[in-house]
Design an enzyme around this catalytic site. Structure first.
Site, PDB file in Angstrom:
ATOM      1  N   TYR A  32      -2.210  -1.349  10.439  1.00  0.00           N
ATOM      2  CA  TYR A  32      -2.147  -1.448   8.967  1.00  0.00           C
ATOM      3  C   TYR A  32      -0.811  -0.910   8.451  1.00  0.00           C
ATOM      4  O   TYR A  32      -0.143  -1.550   7.636  1.00  0.00           O
ATOM      5  CB  TYR A  32      -3.318  -0.652   8.383  1.00  0.00           C
ATOM      6  CG  TYR A  32      -3.530  -0.806   6.899  1.00  0.00           C
ATOM      7  CD1 TYR A  32      -4.311  -1.857   6.393  1.00  0.00           C
ATOM      8  CD2 TYR A  32      -2.992   0.096   5.996  1.00  0.00           C
ATOM      9  CE1 TYR A  32      -4.532  -1.999   5.028  1.00  0.00           C
ATOM     10  CE2 TYR A  32      -3.207  -0.032   4.628  1.00  0.00           C
ATOM     11  CZ  TYR A  32      -3.983  -1.083   4.151  1.00  0.00           C
ATOM     12  OH  TYR A  32      -4.197  -1.214   2.803  1.00  0.00           O
TER      13      TYR A  32
ATOM     14  N   SER B 203       0.868  -1.192   0.000  1.00  0.00           N
ATOM     15  CA  SER B 203       0.000   0.000   0.000  1.00  0.00           C
ATOM     16  C   SER B 203       0.893   1.227   0.000  1.00  0.00           C
ATOM     17  O   SER B 203       2.088   1.134   0.336  1.00  0.00           O
ATOM     18  CB  SER B 203      -0.846  -0.017   1.284  1.00  0.00           C
ATOM     19  OG  SER B 203      -1.491   1.222   1.488  1.00  0.00           O
TER      20      SER B 203
HETATM   21  P1  NAD Z   1     -11.520  -6.049  -0.022  1.00  0.00           P
HETATM   22  O1  NAD Z   1     -12.121  -5.933   1.331  1.00  0.00           O
HETATM   23  O2  NAD Z   1     -12.351  -5.728  -1.228  1.00  0.00           O
HETATM   24  O3  NAD Z   1     -10.901  -7.502  -0.249  1.00  0.00           O
HETATM   25  C1  NAD Z   1     -10.203  -8.185   0.754  1.00  0.00           C
HETATM   26  C2  NAD Z   1     -10.165  -9.658   0.401  1.00  0.00           C
HETATM   27  O4  NAD Z   1      -9.502 -10.352   1.476  1.00  0.00           O
HETATM   28  C3  NAD Z   1     -11.554 -10.287   0.272  1.00  0.00           C
HETATM   29  O5  NAD Z   1     -11.539 -11.259  -0.736  1.00  0.00           O
HETATM   30  C4  NAD Z   1     -11.758 -10.934   1.642  1.00  0.00           C
HETATM   31  O6  NAD Z   1     -12.705 -11.988   1.635  1.00  0.00           O
HETATM   32  C5  NAD Z   1     -10.352 -11.439   1.909  1.00  0.00           C
HETATM   33  N1  NAD Z   1     -10.105 -11.735   3.324  1.00  0.00           N
HETATM   34  C6  NAD Z   1     -10.411 -10.982   4.403  1.00  0.00           C
HETATM   35  N2  NAD Z   1     -10.027 -11.633   5.518  1.00  0.00           N
HETATM   36  C7  NAD Z   1      -9.461 -12.803   5.134  1.00  0.00           C
HETATM   37  C8  NAD Z   1      -8.880 -13.900   5.820  1.00  0.00           C
HETATM   38  N3  NAD Z   1      -8.784 -13.920   7.155  1.00  0.00           N
HETATM   39  N4  NAD Z   1      -8.413 -14.933   5.093  1.00  0.00           N
HETATM   40  C9  NAD Z   1      -8.516 -14.940   3.743  1.00  0.00           C
HETATM   41  N5  NAD Z   1      -9.048 -13.927   3.030  1.00  0.00           N
HETATM   42  C10 NAD Z   1      -9.511 -12.878   3.725  1.00  0.00           C
HETATM   43  O7  NAD Z   1     -10.232  -5.116   0.034  1.00  0.00           O
HETATM   44  P2  NAD Z   1      -9.255  -4.542  -1.106  1.00  0.00           P
HETATM   45  O8  NAD Z   1      -9.323  -3.067  -1.039  1.00  0.00           O
HETATM   46  O9  NAD Z   1      -9.447  -5.230  -2.396  1.00  0.00           O
HETATM   47  O10 NAD Z   1      -7.852  -4.950  -0.464  1.00  0.00           O
HETATM   48  C11 NAD Z   1      -6.987  -5.912  -1.015  1.00  0.00           C
HETATM   49  C12 NAD Z   1      -5.570  -5.593  -0.600  1.00  0.00           C
HETATM   50  O11 NAD Z   1      -5.199  -4.323  -1.145  1.00  0.00           O
HETATM   51  C13 NAD Z   1      -5.382  -5.476   0.908  1.00  0.00           C
HETATM   52  O12 NAD Z   1      -4.149  -6.061   1.295  1.00  0.00           O
HETATM   53  C14 NAD Z   1      -5.339  -3.975   1.139  1.00  0.00           C
HETATM   54  O13 NAD Z   1      -4.606  -3.641   2.280  1.00  0.00           O
HETATM   55  C15 NAD Z   1      -4.654  -3.522  -0.128  1.00  0.00           C
HETATM   56  N6  NAD Z   1      -4.849  -2.112  -0.471  1.00  0.00           N
HETATM   57  C16 NAD Z   1      -6.100  -1.607  -0.686  1.00  0.00           C
HETATM   58  C17 NAD Z   1      -6.236  -0.270  -1.011  1.00  0.00           C
HETATM   59  C18 NAD Z   1      -7.576   0.368  -1.280  1.00  0.00           C
HETATM   60  O14 NAD Z   1      -7.653   1.595  -1.408  1.00  0.00           O
HETATM   61  N7  NAD Z   1      -8.653  -0.401  -1.415  1.00  0.00           N
HETATM   62  C19 NAD Z   1      -5.106   0.546  -1.089  1.00  0.00           C
HETATM   63  C20 NAD Z   1      -3.857  -0.003  -0.857  1.00  0.00           C
HETATM   64  C21 NAD Z   1      -3.740  -1.337  -0.551  1.00  0.00           C
END
Ligand code: NAD
Length: 260
Positions: free
Chosen positions: A155, A142
């Site tokens: 985080y 991130s």
């Molecule tokens: P999201 O909530 O849409 O997806 C998260 C995924 O992780 C889902 O498929 C969920 O079911 C799964 N998950 C949650 N807990 C779990 C567990 N204990 N075991 C297995 N799977 C599990 O979120 P996202 O925004 O798509 O995030 C995905 C990644 O991207 C994360 O690591 C997040 O930190 C990172 N990220 C997101 C953003 C943003 O702005 N959305 C920015 C930077 C980084």
């Protein structure tokens, strides 16, 4: 390009992980999906991904905050799909509160999923990659792996840790045909961010559209969200032969967030 390769994408039932799974399947890789959600919805996604791309797609709902489940998922990927050539550590969660109010169990669960799960999955997958002399590990960190924001201690700590682990793995695998990189997105409009927007609306009494503008304006010079499609394309590029010497890198895709 990835025909004959197998990709394990954690947290691929939603958001960025689903975007990456779609792009890798589009490039010809077989996919092991993972994550939580409604069983019927997941089955629809799984069969759609398989049919649209003519690849094998399996699913396992392992809870990756548990090391034994991480190991089992990697083993199952190898058993069911024949290997693990591409490992995408993407599953992640968020919680927002100042340190003195931050619940201990939230700290533990965020560190377990956002950081430790990547350690355990790399540990389990690296021997198979080394044996083949080819592999791609992509850790979804991130902008918060590079800089901090208040109220996100677990985080930010986990994502900085993930960037560190990425660099160590890159060094250890430098001469084994395996690259290890971290993608560092800024804001992406997924359920993880939608929850933060809803919390902000509760606190401020405004509307989602207003909070969306505010959220971007606080951090991102480019006032638009990155899409899972763009992050998927970046992941596909990292799997290409042309990216064979990109390793140990943090690739920002953040609308200028960390240029400041
Ligand atoms: P999201 O909530 O849409 O997806 C998260 C995924 O992780 C889902 O498929 C969920 O079911 C799964 N998950 C949650 N807990 C779990 C567990 N204990 N075991 C297995 N799977 C599990 O979120 P996202 O925004 O798509 O995030 C995905 C990644 O991207 C994360 O690591 C997040 O930190 C990172 N990220 C997101 C953003 C943003 O702005 N959305 C920015 C930077 C980084």
């Amino acid at each position: 390009m990835l025909e004959g390769k197998v990709a394990l994408v954690t947290g691929s039932t939603s958001g960025i992980g689903l975007g990456i799974a779609r792009s890798l399947a589009g490039a010809g890789a077989s996919i092991m999906m993972n994550g939580f959600g409604d069983a019927d919805d997941i089955e629809r996604l799984r069969s759609q991904l398989a049919e649209e791309n003519g690849v094998s797609v399996a699913f396992d709902g392992a809870d990756l905050s548990r090391p034994d489940e991480v190991n089992r998922l990697v083993e199952k990927t190898i058993d069911v799909l024949g290997g693990v050539d591409v490992l995408v550590n993407n599953a992640g969660i968020q919680f927002v509160a100042p340190i003195e109010e931050f619940p201990d169990d939230r700290w533990e669960s965020i560190i377990a999923l956002n950081l430790s799960a990547a350690f355990y999955s790399m540990k389990a997958a690296i021997p198979a990659m080394k044996a083949k002399g080819w592999g791609r590990i992509i850790n979804v960190a991130s902008a918060h792996g590079l800089v901090a924001s208040s109220n996100k201690v677990a985080y930010v700590a986990a994502k900085h840790g993930l960037v560190g682990a990425t660099k160590v793995a890159a060094l250890e695998l430098a001469n084994h045909g395996v690259t290890v990189n971290a993608i560092c997105p800024g804001w992406v409009l997924t359920p993880l961010v939608e929850r933060q927007l809803r919390d902000r609306v509760e606190q401020t009494g405004t509307e989602i559209a207003v909070e969306m503008e505010q959220l971007l304006a606080e951090k991102q010079p480019m006032l638009k969200f990155t899409t899972p499609v763009s992050i998927g394309a970046m992941a596909v590029f990292l799997c290409s032969d042309e990216a064979e010497t990109i390793t140990g890198a943090t690739l920002s895709i953040d609308g200028g967030w960390t240029a400041q």
